[in-house]
Design a protein around this motif. Structure first.
Motif, mmCIF file in Angstrom:
data_model
loop_
_atom_site.group_PDB
_atom_site.id
_atom_site.type_symbol
_atom_site.label_atom_id
_atom_site.label_comp_id
_atom_site.label_asym_id
_atom_site.label_seq_id
_atom_site.Cartn_x
_atom_site.Cartn_y
_atom_site.Cartn_z
ATOM 1 N N ASP A 178 -5.411 0.880 -4.582
ATOM 2 C CA ASP A 178 -5.316 -0.339 -5.039
ATOM 3 C C ASP A 178 -6.605 -1.541 -5.076
ATOM 4 O OD1 ASP A 178 -2.473 0.032 -5.786
ATOM 5 O OD2 ASP A 178 -1.810 -0.694 -3.851
ATOM 6 N N TRP B 206 -0.105 0.687 -1.336
ATOM 7 C CA TRP B 206 -0.502 1.730 -1.936
ATOM 8 C C TRP B 206 0.233 2.958 -1.079
ATOM 9 C CZ3 TRP B 206 -1.870 6.784 -1.175
ATOM 10 C CH2 TRP B 206 -2.286 7.388 -2.306
ATOM 11 N N HIS C 259 -5.621 -0.623 0.210
ATOM 12 C CA HIS C 259 -4.417 -1.680 -0.340
ATOM 13 C C HIS C 259 -5.118 -2.885 -0.238
ATOM 14 C CE1 HIS C 259 -0.787 -3.690 -0.648
ATOM 15 N NE2 HIS C 259 -0.636 -4.189 0.642
ATOM 16 N N LYS D 146 2.197 6.022 -6.270
ATOM 17 C CA LYS D 146 1.170 5.377 -7.381
ATOM 18 C C LYS D 146 0.153 6.166 -7.991
ATOM 19 C CE LYS D 146 1.501 0.681 -5.124
ATOM 20 N NZ LYS D 146 0.794 -0.414 -5.063
#
Length: 126
Positions: free
Chosen positions: A103, A93, A58, A97
């Motif tokens: 990410d 995240w 993240h 996703k």
């Protein structure tokens, strides 16, 4: 920071090449570079393949680590940047996703196909 120009603007330095590979000093290439290009770019019909960050998934985690390790001198600017990302919809995240595994890209390995789409994508980086 000295690697930014060759890392992102290889297509400008070598305009006749079809592909480029950027490998950071912290990595050691153990396979044929053509095999990497074929399996990660050509076979996937992608313009680019970028390595996944080894620790964080993240963006906020990476920003906190950057602050903690004092890798960026202006902490308030980094905080404002993260707040802006969150205000514009950045979410942590999650498996929703997928197929993206993170990410946070780690630019230690960048494989690129040189073409119109990838040239447009990275020509605006300053």
């Amino acid at each position: 920071m000295n690697g930014v120009i060759p890392k992102y603007l290889v297509h400008r330095l070598f305009p006749k090449t079809k592909f480029s590979i950027w490998i950071d000093a912290k990595l050691q290439l153990m396979v044929d570079p053509l095999l990497l290009i074929h399996s990660l770019v050509v076979a996937e019909n992608a313009d680019m393949a970028i390595s996944k960050h080894p620790y964080f998934v993240h963006t906020i985690e990476e920003a906190m680590a950057t602050t903690r390790w004092r890798k960026w001198w202006d902490i308030n600017a980094l905080k404002m940047q993260m707040e802006t990302y969150c205000e514009n919809g950045l979410k942590p995240w999650s498996p929703k996703k997928l197929p993206f595994l993170s990410d946070v890209p780690d630019s230690a390995l960048i494989l690129r196909k040189h073409g119109v789409r990838s040239n447009l994508l990275l020509s605006n980086i300053q």
